[in-house]
Motif scaffolding. Structure first.
Motif, mmCIF file in Angstrom:
data_model
loop_
_atom_site.group_PDB
_atom_site.id
_atom_site.type_symbol
_atom_site.label_atom_id
_atom_site.label_comp_id
_atom_site.label_asym_id
_atom_site.label_seq_id
_atom_site.Cartn_x
_atom_site.Cartn_y
_atom_site.Cartn_z
ATOM 1 N N ARG A 158 0.875 -1.281 -0.120
ATOM 2 C CA ARG A 158 0.108 0.007 -0.165
ATOM 3 C C ARG A 158 0.816 1.271 0.056
ATOM 4 N NH1 ARG A 158 -4.308 -0.544 4.218
ATOM 5 N NH2 ARG A 158 -2.738 -0.371 5.754
ATOM 6 N N ARG A 159 0.654 2.178 -0.965
ATOM 7 C CA ARG A 159 1.368 3.469 -1.140
ATOM 8 C C ARG A 159 0.457 4.643 -0.533
ATOM 9 N NH1 ARG A 159 3.737 3.835 -6.984
ATOM 10 N NH2 ARG A 159 1.420 3.311 -7.416
ATOM 11 N N TRP A 160 1.212 5.498 0.081
ATOM 12 C CA TRP A 160 0.321 6.432 0.563
ATOM 13 C C TRP A 160 0.966 7.596 -0.123
ATOM 14 C CZ3 TRP A 160 -2.794 6.376 5.125
ATOM 15 C CH2 TRP A 160 -2.932 5.201 5.787
ATOM 16 N N LYS A 161 -0.078 8.729 -0.178
ATOM 17 C CA LYS A 161 0.346 9.998 -1.068
ATOM 18 C C LYS A 161 -0.487 11.156 -0.405
ATOM 19 C CE LYS A 161 -3.167 9.546 -4.652
ATOM 20 N NZ LYS A 161 -3.319 9.548 -6.274
ATOM 21 N N SER A 196 -11.234 7.914 0.024
ATOM 22 C CA SER A 196 -10.767 6.474 0.155
ATOM 23 C C SER A 196 -10.182 6.119 1.336
ATOM 24 C CB SER A 196 -9.760 6.334 -1.160
ATOM 25 O OG SER A 196 -10.337 6.538 -2.295
ATOM 26 N N LEU A 197 -9.230 7.090 2.150
ATOM 27 C CA LEU A 197 -9.003 6.803 3.256
ATOM 28 C C LEU A 197 -9.847 6.728 4.385
ATOM 29 C CD1 LEU A 197 -6.587 6.340 5.424
ATOM 30 C CD2 LEU A 197 -6.269 8.866 5.401
ATOM 31 N N MET A 198 -10.752 7.515 4.564
ATOM 32 C CA MET A 198 -12.042 7.535 5.483
ATOM 33 C C MET A 198 -12.795 6.337 5.248
ATOM 34 S SD MET A 198 -13.318 11.451 5.649
ATOM 35 C CE MET A 198 -13.649 11.642 3.969
ATOM 36 N N ARG A 221 3.466 1.747 11.374
ATOM 37 C CA ARG A 221 4.457 0.837 10.768
ATOM 38 C C ARG A 221 4.669 1.211 9.367
ATOM 39 N NH1 ARG A 221 2.117 -3.018 14.107
ATOM 40 N NH2 ARG A 221 0.669 -3.906 12.382
ATOM 41 N N GLU A 222 3.761 1.664 8.595
ATOM 42 C CA GLU A 222 3.874 1.795 7.265
ATOM 43 C C GLU A 222 4.330 3.314 6.907
ATOM 44 O OE1 GLU A 222 0.013 1.243 5.565
ATOM 45 O OE2 GLU A 222 -0.060 -0.948 5.949
ATOM 46 N N GLY A 223 4.839 3.852 8.217
ATOM 47 C CA GLY A 223 5.437 5.323 7.853
ATOM 48 C C GLY A 223 4.305 6.371 7.889
ATOM 49 N N VAL A 224 3.229 6.233 8.419
ATOM 50 C CA VAL A 224 2.297 7.351 8.486
ATOM 51 C C VAL A 224 1.770 7.095 9.977
ATOM 52 C CG1 VAL A 224 0.126 8.379 7.581
ATOM 53 C CG2 VAL A 224 1.695 7.170 5.933
#
Length: 548
Positions: A158-161, A196-198, A221-224
């Protein structure tokens, strides 16, 4: 044969040769044993797989054979999971053992044919360079004959932006006014989370039963890093924004001719203790009698199980209510109530359950095999189960037919069976003592005989209340994960979100994708067209209009 020192050769070279031969024999024996173990594990996995397929086919053809059928399927799938993993592990160990010797062939499992990967998945083509010269003769005149393609399924983590929305400001040289486009809509004031996050947060919490604290740990853990309170802000705001959609869903459910009703416990945190609240559900499902209305479920929360709650939920409802014999429904069945009568339709599955427990031959055999004390099998209970199962066999044949067709078949086939069952139970009941378990189970039915036989005269009524029980099943499973609701308001939010998510599932809609889309659109959507956002209408939209 016992090996003694005088049997062994004295020559060092001969001893080395004997040792090497012994080691080769041992390695070959280990390889054979590993191959045999892999074959055994493969056979066990295959047997478990076939048993699972047989059980699924039986359920598809004949319906549930017992109250434990669904649980047995879950257990069989878990057992298959473990056996398949063990078989693959043993296969690899057998290959490693066979690689050490040339005398034993490697064992290869015969796996069932895998379904092809979906065509809509993106493909990344990786071309392995071919030889520039013939590896056999060194010739340079190579001609391509074709190619073989090996597909490997892979996942991108999963990629966050962060989306930066730039709104330029302009000043008018004529009137000196300043103009600027409006800021993008966020559910929370001064919000930061995209739709989408909500939707993911909501679906993880209420659809996958992952509390916010576990979600926060995974995101970190995913950096966010997102704090628990920050995530809770989004949940509360989304519940408020989605309330109009829930109200339209409620109106659709309560407009049904027939409802399924049920409730389940939900622990609620209180001062120094945990109270037991309730989540109530009412399900509209017209598919059994061929109704065109889409299925839907609406949930309510209460701090206790007082009868005033279902009476308030159904204050404006008139029609048929299929539910258990909970006393709180009693006042709803009062003749002449306003705005109309509610007819009680009893659940034959609830009635069958105590008889089945007293006639469970399979469970008794299992307990006997385990050396445990067996229960006394009641022949009367066994006879009741047999007669009720005959009614369900008729129902399976007419499921999905029109109400008139169902009524006609019931009058012809089911009515005589029900009449015989009623007469037989009254006759047997007179011979039983008041404290008998069989007598109590019979009294449960005989005291409500009108409610149990109402299905004979109305093709819309089902024999069971399984539609409502399926709706609350996920909550019962999720309680082990989230343990309790933090407050009464938390229970009400859960009721809203369960209503939306379970209704989406009933209509074969991805709840997370649906929630993401309506959260993105609801701010600009006209209030008088909210029905367009309900799952069954949302599904009919084209991909282009959903993205608009």
């Amino acid at each position: 044969m016992t090996i003694t020192p005088d049997i062994l050769p004295d020559d060092i070279d001969a001893l080395k040769a004997a040792l090497i031969a012994e080691r080769a024999e041992r390695i070959a024996a280990q390889a054979l044993a590993a191959a045999a173990q892999a074959k055994l594990s493969d056979d066990e996995a295959l047997i478990a797989h076939m048993k699972l397929q047989i059980e699924k086919l039986r359920r598809e053809l004949y319906g549930q054979r017992s109250e434990r059928s669904a649980r047995l399927l879950d257990q069989m799938e878990l057992q298959l999971e473990e056996l398949e993993a063990s078989a693959s592990e043993d296969e690899l160990l057998a290959e490693m053992a066979a690689a050490k010797t040339r005398r034993v062939a490697a064992f290869t499992r015969k796996r069932p044919a895998r379904k092809p990967f979906p065509e809509d998945l993106p493909r990344e083509r990786v071309i392995v360079p071919g030889p520039t010269s013939c590896p056999c003769c060194g010739g340079m005149r190579l001609s391509k004959l074709g190619e073989d393609v090996t597909e490997t399924l892979e996942v991108i983590p999963r990629r966050w932006k962060v989306i930066e929305t730039v709104r330029e400001r302009f000043s008018c040289r004529d009137c000196e006014s300043i103009s600027q486009p409006p800021a993008p809509f966020h559910v929370t004031p001064r919000g930061w989370a995209g739709p989408s996050l909500m939707a993911m947060i909501l679906f993880e919490k209420y659809g996958q039963h992952q509390p916010l604290n576990r979600q926060a740990e995974r995101y970190a853990r995913e950096g966010v890093p997102l704090s628990l309170s920050t995530l809770a802000d989004q949940v509360g705001a989304c519940a408020a924004v989605l309330m109009p959609v829930w109200k339209r869903l409620e109106a659709h459910v309560l407009a049904a001719e027939r409802l399924h009703g049920d409730d389940t416990t939900v622990p609620v945190l209180a001062k120094g203790k945990t109270d037991t609240g309730r989540l109530w559900t009412y399900v509209r499902d017209d598919k059994p009698f061929g109704g065109p209305a889409p299925p839907a479920a609406v949930f309510y929360y209460s701090r206790d199980r007082a009868g005033e709650h279902p009476q308030a939920h159904l204050a404006n409802y008139a029609g048929i209510l299929q539910a258990d014999a909970y006393g709180g429904y009693g006042r709803l069945y009062t003749p002449g109530r306003s705005p109309g009568d509610i007819l009680q339709a009893a659940c034959w599955v609830h009635a069958r359950r105590p008889f089945f427990i007293m006639a469970d031959l399979a469970e008794n055999a299992r307990r006997k095999a385990q050396g445990k004390k067996t229960a006394v099998i009641s022949p009367l209970a066994l006879e009741v189960v047999r007669r009720i199962d005959a009614l369900f066999e008729i129902e399976r044949a007419i499921n999905g037919h029109s109400a008139d067709q169902r009524k006609a078949v019931r009058q012809e086939l089911s009515a005589p069976l029900v009449a015989d069952l009623g007469a037989w139970m009254r006759e047997q009941r007179a011979k039983l003592s008041r404290g008998s378990d069989v007598a109590k189970a019979m009294d449960y039915m005989l005291k409500r005989w009108d409610a149990f036989t109402r299905f004979l005269d109305d093709g819309r009524i089902c024999l069971s209340n399984n539609a409502a029980e399926r709706a609350v099943r996920g909550i019962a499973l999720g309680r082990k994960s989230w343990l309790f609701c933090g407050s009464d308001r938390g229970g009400r939010r859960a009721a809203i979100m369960y209503s939306l998510i379970i209704t989406a599932k009933l209509n074969d809609i991805d709840p997370q994708a649906w929630l993401a889309d309506i959260l993105a659109r609801i701010a600009d959507h006209p209030a008088h067209r909210l029905d367009e956002l309900l799952p069954w209408n949302w599904r009919s939209l084209t991909p282009g209009s959903r993205a608009a």
